[in-house]
Design a protein around this motif. Structure first.
Motif, short mmCIF file in Angstrom:
data_model
loop_
_atom_site.label_atom_id
_atom_site.label_comp_id
_atom_site.label_asym_id
_atom_site.label_seq_id
_atom_site.Cartn_x
_atom_site.Cartn_y
_atom_site.Cartn_z
N VAL A 25 96.53 55.48 67.97
CA VAL A 25 97.87 55.26 67.43
C VAL A 25 98.56 54.23 68.32
CG1 VAL A 25 100.06 56.33 66.81
CG2 VAL A 25 97.93 57.64 66.63
N TYR A 26 98.97 53.12 67.71
CA TYR A 26 99.62 52.08 68.51
C TYR A 26 101.06 52.44 68.78
CZ TYR A 26 95.66 48.92 68.21
OH TYR A 26 94.43 48.35 68.34
N ALA A 27 101.66 51.72 69.72
CA ALA A 27 103.01 52.04 70.19
C ALA A 27 104.01 52.14 69.04
CB ALA A 27 103.46 50.97 71.19
N PRO A 44 88.39 46.29 54.48
CA PRO A 44 89.49 45.38 54.21
C PRO A 44 90.32 45.10 55.45
CG PRO A 44 89.92 47.55 53.27
CD PRO A 44 88.51 47.57 53.77
N SER A 45 91.13 44.07 55.35
CA SER A 45 91.98 43.69 56.47
C SER A 45 92.93 44.84 56.83
CB SER A 45 92.79 42.45 56.09
OG SER A 45 93.52 42.01 57.19
N GLY A 46 93.06 45.12 58.10
CA GLY A 46 93.96 46.17 58.55
C GLY A 46 93.34 47.55 58.52
N SER A 47 92.04 47.64 58.21
CA SER A 47 91.41 48.96 58.09
C SER A 47 91.01 49.53 59.45
CB SER A 47 90.19 48.86 57.17
OG SER A 47 89.27 47.91 57.69
N GLY A 48 91.15 48.75 60.52
CA GLY A 48 90.88 49.29 61.86
C GLY A 48 89.58 48.82 62.48
N LYS A 49 88.98 47.76 61.93
CA LYS A 49 87.69 47.28 62.45
C LYS A 49 87.80 46.77 63.89
CE LYS A 49 87.27 44.16 59.19
NZ LYS A 49 88.56 44.37 58.47
N SER A 50 88.79 45.87 64.11
CA SER A 50 88.94 45.30 65.45
C SER A 50 89.32 46.38 66.45
CB SER A 50 90.00 44.20 65.45
OG SER A 50 89.58 43.12 64.67
N THR A 51 90.17 47.31 66.01
CA THR A 51 90.58 48.40 66.90
C THR A 51 89.35 49.18 67.36
OG1 THR A 51 92.69 48.56 65.73
CG2 THR A 51 92.00 50.47 67.03
N MET A 52 88.46 49.46 66.41
CA MET A 52 87.26 50.21 66.77
C MET A 52 86.37 49.40 67.72
SD MET A 52 84.89 52.55 64.48
CE MET A 52 83.75 51.51 63.65
N ALA A 75 98.78 54.28 62.95
CA ALA A 75 97.50 54.95 63.24
C ALA A 75 96.38 54.04 62.76
CB ALA A 75 97.44 56.29 62.55
N ALA A 76 95.80 53.29 63.68
CA ALA A 76 94.78 52.32 63.31
C ALA A 76 93.42 52.99 63.12
CB ALA A 76 94.69 51.22 64.37
N LEU A 77 93.19 54.08 63.85
CA LEU A 77 91.95 54.85 63.67
C LEU A 77 92.34 56.31 63.53
CD1 LEU A 77 89.24 53.56 66.21
CD2 LEU A 77 89.44 53.07 63.76
#
Ligand SMILES: Nc1ncnc2c1ncn2[C@@H]1O[C@H](COP(=O)(O)OP(=O)(O)OP(=O)(O)O)[C@@H](O)[C@H]1O
Ligand SMILES: [Mg+2]
Lengths: 396, 228
Positions: free
Chosen positions: B17-19, B43-51, B23-25
């Motif tokens: 959960v970002y600041a 899709p974009s914004g689905s949390g790939k980079s976060t993971m 909730a990215a993941l």
């Protein structure tokens, strides 16, 4: 069963390479911010160098002229009249043990003119003095043109001009005549400025006998004496009583070299002020470096993120920005020290002084810029190291 | 955990959960074994980079545990994580992130800057890596003299110069034309065959389908493929 994970230290050479690379990425900006520091350091080094050179020049002059000359000058007597010394004062002073030479001048009440037709008003400020033949040798005077009085000439109407007197009379070389005390005197020589007896510069000097011929009473008014260097203070304490036993409190004894030496102190106070101004310039330069670094951190977030992804610790990032700031500042400092040194040498050369740039000035310049670099880099470095790697990487 | 000896990445009920409250993941569990080649799609914004950032230890989970090469990320200090990244993980980004005006040999060698190796060794390894990506003849060129595909190959050389166990790529072909993109994927395949575990985020369906395993993200969760 986990292995210990310990980050490797960064070699000094790598640190320097990274810092240089960071600096070279934006050369103009690096140049400009180093310039601020350079100007501050140049100002400080030049001020310290110039004042050190001027002090060296005073020392050299003192060395050359000697500090063992004492002057007995006329004071005021109780009635406020100008006191004069007894006729045999010079002989008495010569009899003081450590005195190696003594010579006197006596004030002659006569006026001096370029020609016999110049109105009185045009020749003011020039004193006429009867002088002993050993006067130049005693005060360290040099003949600039022509010759000094000799025993034969001293009886004839001949004169030697002080440097300022010659200028005022418009005479640049010997061989002319001047109208002095209602008769012609021929000018045999012109003196160079006499630093230890500047009163001679604006005087016309004539022989003792020639002076008597135009109404001089023969009383010396000022007495110059050299003594052994180690005994100067001892001589000084008995000089007034010896020169004028009847009224020792009516004469003034002084040591002309003291006045020259006093210049050093005033000089130092003045240069302290200028160094302060240089320090302010250095501070402004430091702020420039800090600004460059802060902007750099903002612009280089992607680079910081990349380095963190490659395994840089916060400490690595911190030291990178700190060393870059230090390097920037030291570059400025080195350039400034070189510039300050050049300015000192050029100025000293133009004044014919010995150029002196004190080592401590250069060392403190380096230490100063080091300090400025670290202080200026501290905040940006800490900021860079606190960036989270992911935020740094996703920065636009 | 003996049975995880072969796993390189283990995520157990991980959320991020970002600041701002995003909730990215959400509750993601995932295991990637040694030697796998995985595509992450979604899709974009689905949390790939976060993971990928969590896998790469660039960030810590809000809840749940992430184990990378048998280290529990939340138990390691920032310094230890840096050491782990420098020894075990290589990153490739969509934007290459090469230092401008610096010869590509040095760009690649700087991937080992924090490894403790001497400069000579770093450059030797970088030279080998650059040869491997087909740029051995352009060591002294600067990034602006290279095409996009070549720049990405420099970035790959930089990431693999230290032979990391785990190679993470966030849309490595996103800025490239299809020919250059294919070259980059070919290189990643070679590295995978050499034994490296590779995780690639991609938007390209064709690329994803050509890989042995796909993880599909949707709204911070794993959509299909791996049982939770
Ligand atoms: N530092 C951050 N602070 C706040 N929210 C963030 C941050 N980083 C990502 N997010 C949010 O988290 C969500 C997931 O982002 P993420 O970058 O992981 O998506 P992605 O799948 O990689 O998308 P893309 O395909 O566009 O790269 C998004 O809604 C994004 O806005
Ligand atoms: Mg992304």
């Amino acid at each position: 069963m986990t292995v210990q994970l310990r980050p490797a230290g960064l070699r000094l050479s790598d640190m320097a390479r990274v810092a240089v690379t960071g600096m070279r990425a934006r050369p103009l900006r690096a140049f400009l911010s180093a310039l601020g520091v350079a100007l501050g350091i140049a100002a400080m080094v030049a001020v310290m160098g110039v004042s050190a050179s001027s002090r060296a020049e005073i020392d050299r002059t003192l060395q050359l002229l000697g500090t063992n000359l004492l002057t007995v000058g006329p004071g005021q007597n109780l009635t406020g009249k100008r006191a004069e010394l007894p006729m045999k004062a010079t002989a008495m002073v010569r009899r003081i043990g450590p005195v190696t030479a003594a010579a006197a001048t006596g004030a002659v009440t006569a006026k001096v003119y370029r020609t016999d037709r110049v109105p009185t008003a045009l020749s003011g400020g020039i004193a006429v003095l009867a002088a002993d033949l050993n006067l130049p040798a005693t005060v360290g005077g040099q003949v600039h043109a022509g010759d000094w009085l000799n025993p034969a000439a001293a009886r004839l109407p001949t004169a030697v001009l002080g440097s300022a007197a010659a200028r005022r009379l418009g005479l640049e070389r010997a061989g002319n005549r001047i109208w002095l005390g209602q008769r012609w005197f021929s000018v045999t020589g012109i003196l160079a400025p006499v630093p230890l007896a500047p009163e001679l510069d604006s005087a016309v000097l004539i022989g003792w006998d020639a002076a008597r011929d135009i109404g001089f009473d023969g009383h010396p008014t000022t007495l110059y004496c050299r003594s052994e260097e180690s005994q100067v203070e001892a001589v000084r304490s008995v000089l007034a009583g010896t020169a004028n036993p009847a009224a020792p409190n009516e004469v003034l004894v002084s040591r002309p070299s003291d006045a020259l030496a006093a210049q050093r102190a005033t000089d130092q106070a003045f240069s302290g002020l200028l160094v302060g101004i240089g320090a302010v310039a250095l501070l402004v330069g430091g702020i420039g470096v800090a600004n460059t670094m802060v902007v750099g951190v903002l612009e280089r977030r992607a680079e910081i993120g990349l380095r963190r992804s490659m395994g840089a610790t916060r400490g690595h990032i911190r030291i990178q920005f700190l060393s870059e700031s230090l390097l920037l500042s030291l570059f400025g400092g080195a350039a400034g020290a070189a510039l300050g040194w050049l300015l000192t040498v050029a100025y000293a050369f133009s004044r014919d002084w010995p150029p002196v740039v004190p080592t401590w000035a250069l060392l403190s310049a380096v230490a100063g810029t080091g300090l400025v670099g670290v202080v200026a880099g501290l905040y940006p470095a800490v900021r860079a190291s606190r960036l989270s790697p992911t935020e740094a990487l996703t920065a636009p | 955990m003996r049975d995880s000896a072969e796993s390189v990445v283990e995520m157990d009920r991980v959320s991020k959960v970002y600041a701002g409250g995003v909730a990215a993941l959400r509750d993601v569990s995932l295991t990637i074994h040694h030697g796998e080649f995985v595509a992450i799609v979604g899709p974009s914004g689905s949390g790939k980079s976060t993971m990928l950032h969590l896998i790469g230890t660039l960030d810590r989970p809000s809840t749940g545990t992430v184990r990378i090469a048998n280290h529990d990320v939340s138990r390691l200090s920032d310094r230890s994580l840096a050491a782990l990244r420098s020894s075990a993980i290589g990153f490739i980004f969509q934007q290459f992130h090469l230092a401008p005006n610096v010869p590509i040999l040095r760009n690649a060698a700087d991937g080992l800057l924090y490894s403790g190796l001497a400069r000579r060794d770093r450059e030797e390894r970088a030279r080998i890596a650059l040869r491997r990506v087909g740029l051995g003849h352009r060591l002294h060129h600067r990034p602006h003299e290279l095409s996009g595909g070549e720049r990405q190959r420099v970035a790959i050389a930089r990431a693999v110069a230290g032979n990391p166990r785990l190679l993470l790529a966030d849309e490595p072909t996103g800025n490239l034309d299809s020919v250059s993109g294919a070259q980059v994927m070919h290189l990643l395949r070679e590295l995978h065959q050499g034994g490296t575990t590779v995780v690639v985020i991609t938007h390209d369906r064709e690329i994803a389908e050509s890989l042995p395993r796909q993880i599909s993200m949707l709204d911070g969760r794993i959509d299909t493929g791996v049982p939770a």
